[in-house]
Design a protein around this motif. Structure first.
Motif, PDB file in Angstrom:
ATOM      1  N   THR A  71       0.808  -1.217   0.000  1.00 40.85           N
ATOM      2  CA  THR A  71       0.000   0.000   0.000  1.00 40.85           C
ATOM      3  C   THR A  71       0.844   1.271   0.000  1.00 40.85           C
ATOM      4  N   GLU A  72       2.151   1.148   0.180  1.00 38.39           N
ATOM      5  CA  GLU A  72       3.011   2.325   0.090  1.00 38.39           C
ATOM      6  C   GLU A  72       3.529   2.538  -1.320  1.00 38.39           C
ATOM      7  N   THR A  73       3.921   1.455  -1.981  1.00 34.99           N
ATOM      8  CA  THR A  73       4.523   1.573  -3.311  1.00 34.99           C
ATOM      9  C   THR A  73       3.568   1.182  -4.438  1.00 34.99           C
ATOM     10  N   GLY A  74       2.509   0.432  -4.123  1.00 34.05           N
ATOM     11  CA  GLY A  74       1.606  -0.068  -5.145  1.00 34.05           C
ATOM     12  C   GLY A  74       2.087  -1.340  -5.814  1.00 34.05           C
ATOM     13  N   LYS A  75       3.240  -1.858  -5.401  1.00 29.03           N
ATOM     14  CA  LYS A  75       3.790  -3.072  -6.005  1.00 29.03           C
ATOM     15  C   LYS A  75       2.844  -4.247  -5.804  1.00 29.03           C
ATOM     16  N   LYS A  76       2.646  -5.041  -6.865  1.00 33.13           N
ATOM     17  CA  LYS A  76       1.781  -6.215  -6.825  1.00 33.13           C
ATOM     18  C   LYS A  76       2.627  -7.486  -6.888  1.00 33.13           C
ATOM     19  N   THR A  77       2.326  -8.423  -5.989  1.00 29.71           N
ATOM     20  CA  THR A  77       3.030  -9.702  -5.962  1.00 29.71           C
ATOM     21  C   THR A  77       2.003 -10.819  -5.886  1.00 29.71           C
ATOM     22  N   GLU A  78       1.966 -11.676  -6.889  1.00 27.26           N
ATOM     23  CA  GLU A  78       1.036 -12.802  -6.838  1.00 27.26           C
ATOM     24  C   GLU A  78       1.522 -13.805  -5.806  1.00 27.26           C
ATOM     25  N   VAL A  79       0.666 -14.138  -4.857  1.00 26.18           N
ATOM     26  CA  VAL A  79       1.057 -15.062  -3.791  1.00 26.18           C
ATOM     27  C   VAL A  79       0.641 -16.494  -4.095  1.00 26.18           C
ATOM     28  N   GLY A  80      -0.245 -16.691  -5.067  1.00 19.83           N
ATOM     29  CA  GLY A  80      -0.631 -18.036  -5.447  1.00 19.83           C
ATOM     30  C   GLY A  80      -1.998 -18.061  -6.097  1.00 19.83           C
ATOM     31  N   SER A  81      -2.356 -19.230  -6.599  1.00 25.62           N
ATOM     32  CA  SER A  81      -3.676 -19.439  -7.182  1.00 25.62           C
ATOM     33  C   SER A  81      -4.442 -20.435  -6.328  1.00 25.62           C
ATOM     34  N   VAL A  82      -5.760 -20.419  -6.464  1.00 22.36           N
ATOM     35  CA  VAL A  82      -6.619 -21.303  -5.691  1.00 22.36           C
ATOM     36  C   VAL A  82      -7.063 -22.442  -6.606  1.00 22.36           C
ATOM     37  N   PRO A  83      -6.645 -23.667  -6.333  1.00 24.85           N
ATOM     38  CA  PRO A  83      -7.031 -24.789  -7.193  1.00 24.85           C
ATOM     39  C   PRO A  83      -8.542 -25.010  -7.167  1.00 24.85           C
ATOM     40  N   GLY A  84      -9.073 -25.398  -8.310  1.00 22.13           N
ATOM     41  CA  GLY A  84     -10.487 -25.751  -8.380  1.00 22.13           C
ATOM     42  C   GLY A  84     -11.419 -24.629  -8.740  1.00 22.13           C
ATOM     43  N   VAL A  85     -10.905 -23.403  -8.869  1.00 17.54           N
ATOM     44  CA  VAL A  85     -11.767 -22.282  -9.248  1.00 17.54           C
ATOM     45  C   VAL A  85     -12.205 -22.450 -10.699  1.00 17.54           C
ATOM     46  N   ALA A  86     -13.510 -22.300 -10.934  1.00 23.67           N
ATOM     47  CA  ALA A  86     -14.061 -22.424 -12.284  1.00 23.67           C
ATOM     48  C   ALA A  86     -14.817 -21.142 -12.614  1.00 23.67           C
ATOM     49  N   PRO A  87     -14.113 -20.108 -13.100  1.00 23.77           N
ATOM     50  CA  PRO A  87     -14.781 -18.828 -13.372  1.00 23.77           C
ATOM     51  C   PRO A  87     -15.725 -18.920 -14.554  1.00 23.77           C
ATOM     52  N   ALA A  88     -16.900 -18.328 -14.394  1.00 23.91           N
ATOM     53  CA  ALA A  88     -17.878 -18.216 -15.477  1.00 23.91           C
ATOM     54  C   ALA A  88     -18.939 -17.233 -15.032  1.00 23.91           C
ATOM     55  N   GLY A  89     -19.291 -16.279 -15.890  1.00 30.44           N
ATOM     56  CA  GLY A  89     -20.282 -15.288 -15.504  1.00 30.44           C
ATOM     57  C   GLY A  89     -19.840 -14.548 -14.259  1.00 30.44           C
ATOM     58  N   GLU A  90     -20.712 -14.539 -13.254  1.00 29.90           N
ATOM     59  CA  GLU A  90     -20.386 -13.863 -11.996  1.00 29.90           C
ATOM     60  C   GLU A  90     -19.615 -14.755 -11.036  1.00 29.90           C
ATOM     61  N   GLY A  91     -19.383 -16.011 -11.416  1.00 24.76           N
ATOM     62  CA  GLY A  91     -18.667 -16.934 -10.549  1.00 24.76           C
ATOM     63  C   GLY A  91     -17.170 -16.878 -10.755  1.00 24.76           C
ATOM     64  N   GLY A  92     -16.437 -17.382  -9.776  1.00 25.48           N
ATOM     65  CA  GLY A  92     -14.987 -17.420  -9.815  1.00 25.48           C
ATOM     66  C   GLY A  92     -14.445 -17.290  -8.410  1.00 25.48           C
ATOM     67  N   LEU A  93     -13.259 -16.718  -8.275  1.00 27.51           N
ATOM     68  CA  LEU A  93     -12.683 -16.472  -6.962  1.00 27.51           C
ATOM     69  C   LEU A  93     -13.232 -15.143  -6.442  1.00 27.51           C
ATOM     70  N   LEU A  94     -14.021 -15.198  -5.387  1.00 24.37           N
ATOM     71  CA  LEU A  94     -14.787 -14.028  -4.953  1.00 24.37           C
ATOM     72  C   LEU A  94     -14.239 -13.485  -3.623  1.00 24.37           C
ATOM     73  N   GLY A  95     -14.973 -13.631  -2.525  1.00 18.38           N
ATOM     74  CA  GLY A  95     -14.613 -12.966  -1.286  1.00 18.38           C
ATOM     75  C   GLY A  95     -13.407 -13.563  -0.580  1.00 18.38           C
ATOM     76  N   LEU A  96     -12.702 -12.704   0.171  1.00 16.65           N
ATOM     77  CA  LEU A  96     -11.567 -13.095   1.004  1.00 16.65           C
ATOM     78  C   LEU A  96     -11.798 -12.620   2.431  1.00 16.65           C
ATOM     79  N   ALA A  97     -11.241 -13.354   3.388  1.00 17.53           N
ATOM     80  CA  ALA A  97     -11.280 -12.939   4.795  1.00 17.53           C
ATOM     81  C   ALA A  97     -10.099 -13.574   5.514  1.00 17.53           C
ATOM     82  N   LEU A  98      -9.553 -12.861   6.487  1.00 17.99           N
ATOM     83  CA  LEU A  98      -8.477 -13.407   7.313  1.00 17.99           C
ATOM     84  C   LEU A  98      -9.068 -14.053   8.558  1.00 17.99           C
TER      85      LEU A  98
END
Length: 385
Positions: free
Chosen positions: A98-125
């Protein structure tokens, strides 16, 4: 029944209707508008107690935190200040400095099947993130929508920092549209999820189905103790498509909901209550249904994420392309909702409180058909009052 406030989008008592589009960008809903009242004919501009927020607030865009995101959806602030953001269509989670704006991909979620409004949606800690480093995700598979948790190990190489997903809850109905998708841990450290009825309207009233509901779960995905329908994950029902969850200072739960023929809604969520869909939409549906506290034309809203800050609920609008402020007086709107940023940043997907007068806001130019819209997606830092 609770008193409801309708938002005036036109002159007093002028009703309009027309084709509209929401999250899916498809014309499936007509809207009408009415003047704001408290349900008894009393204007919402009547005097309020001194501790309620004022009628008018403000929003300023402090900066663009990062840009060139691909179909961003969920957002989870990390304890040290950075952000995790999900990509609906890519099925990946990216860390944003949030200081530099740098983006780092931390990984992908296996089994996600995006279509229409579906896909990888909400996150929570996890509420115990400091010790367990668990990230929860709501996503669409080939067979359902589900919630899984993964260990986030920052010490591993970029792109390999997410552990294997451990599914905690599955079997939420999936569809091209109306998949819900927002998850959040409440003040009680329990996991809440907003789901959709996937255009199968009967699911919303079926308390045996997790579709068209607000669900309340333990962190392990079991029905939470004290849920209103015994050993069931269902917390409230009669919803069409819930994509926003937030709690106010008094730990009351709020949810945003896409309507169909008349109203989009902001609701205060009470355990066991029926919010009316498909029999009722907006206020006045009948004595058995819980009325919204505010409602909008879809062209003014199509609400997704919500957040609480400075005594108000802040609601991101997709087709409405604006940020709404709804000042609260308990479980009523203290004043008419107020719109900001109209048309300036395109479709708005997610808004998250960042402490004090600060919000994170995520744009959503890519629609459910994969169209990129007016430009790239970004995260903005806002200051509000």
């Amino acid at each position: 029944m609770r008193p409801a406030l309708a938002v005036a989008a036109c002159a007093a008592f002028l009703f309009t209707a027309g084709c509209s589009s929401g999250d899916d960008g498809q014309p499936d809903r007509a809207r009408s508008s009415a003047p704001a009242t408290d349900g008894s004919g009393t204007s919402s501009t009547s005097p309020k107690p001194a501790d309620t927020p004022p009628a008018k607030g403000s929003v300023s865009v402090v900066r663009t935190v990062t840009e060139d995101l691909k179909s961003p959806w969920g957002l989870a602030p990390l304890p040290e200040g950075d952000l995790l953001v999900s990509s609906r269509d890519e099925g990946t989670i990216t860390r944003v400095d949030t200081e530099t704006g740098k983006k780092t991909e931390v990984g992908s979620v296996p089994g996600v099947a995006p279509a229409g409004e579906g896909g990888l949606l909400g996150l929570a800690l996890s509420p115990s993130y400091a010790s367990d480093h668990m990230v929860y995700a709501y996503f669409t598979t080939e067979s359902d929508n589900r919630i899984a948790r993964m260990i986030y190990d920052e010490k591993k190489s970029a792109g390999e920092q997410l552990g294997a997903p451990d599914t905690v809850f599955k079997g939420i109905p999936k569809g091209t549209n109306h998949n819900g998708g927002r998850i959040a841990f409440g003040p009680d450290d329990l996991l809440y999820a907003g789901t959709g009825e996937t255009y199968r309207t009967e699911l919303a009233q079926d308390k045996k189905s997790p579709g068209g509901k607000v669900l309340r779960l333990t962190p392990d995905g079991d029905p939470a103790p004290g849920n209103p329908f015994g050993d069931s994950p269902v917390y409230s029902y009669g919803h069409r498509n819930v994509q926003g969850l937030a709690w106010d200072k008094d730990k009351r739960l709020w949810a945003s909901e896409f309507g169909q023929d008349t109203w989009d809604e902001l609701n205060d969520i009470v355990a066991g209550d029926n919010y009316g869909w498909p029999e009722a939409e907006g206020e006045g549906g009948g004595s058995g249904y819980h009325d919204p506290i505010a409602q909008w034309h879809v062209e003014d809203a199509s609400p997704s994420g919500i957040a609480y800050a400075k005594g108000s609920i802040w609601m991101a609008g997709l087709r409405g392309e604006r940020l709404w402020r709804v000042p609260l007086d308990g479980t009523k709107a203290a004043h008419d909702p107020q719109a900001f940023l109209e048309g300036k940043y395109g479709r708005l997907r997610t808004v998250v409180a960042a402490g004090g007068d600060k919000l994170w806001l995520v744009t959503s130019e890519t629609d459910s058909r994969g169209n990129p819209g007016k430009g790239d997606d970004r995260i903005l830092e806002l200051r509000v009052s």
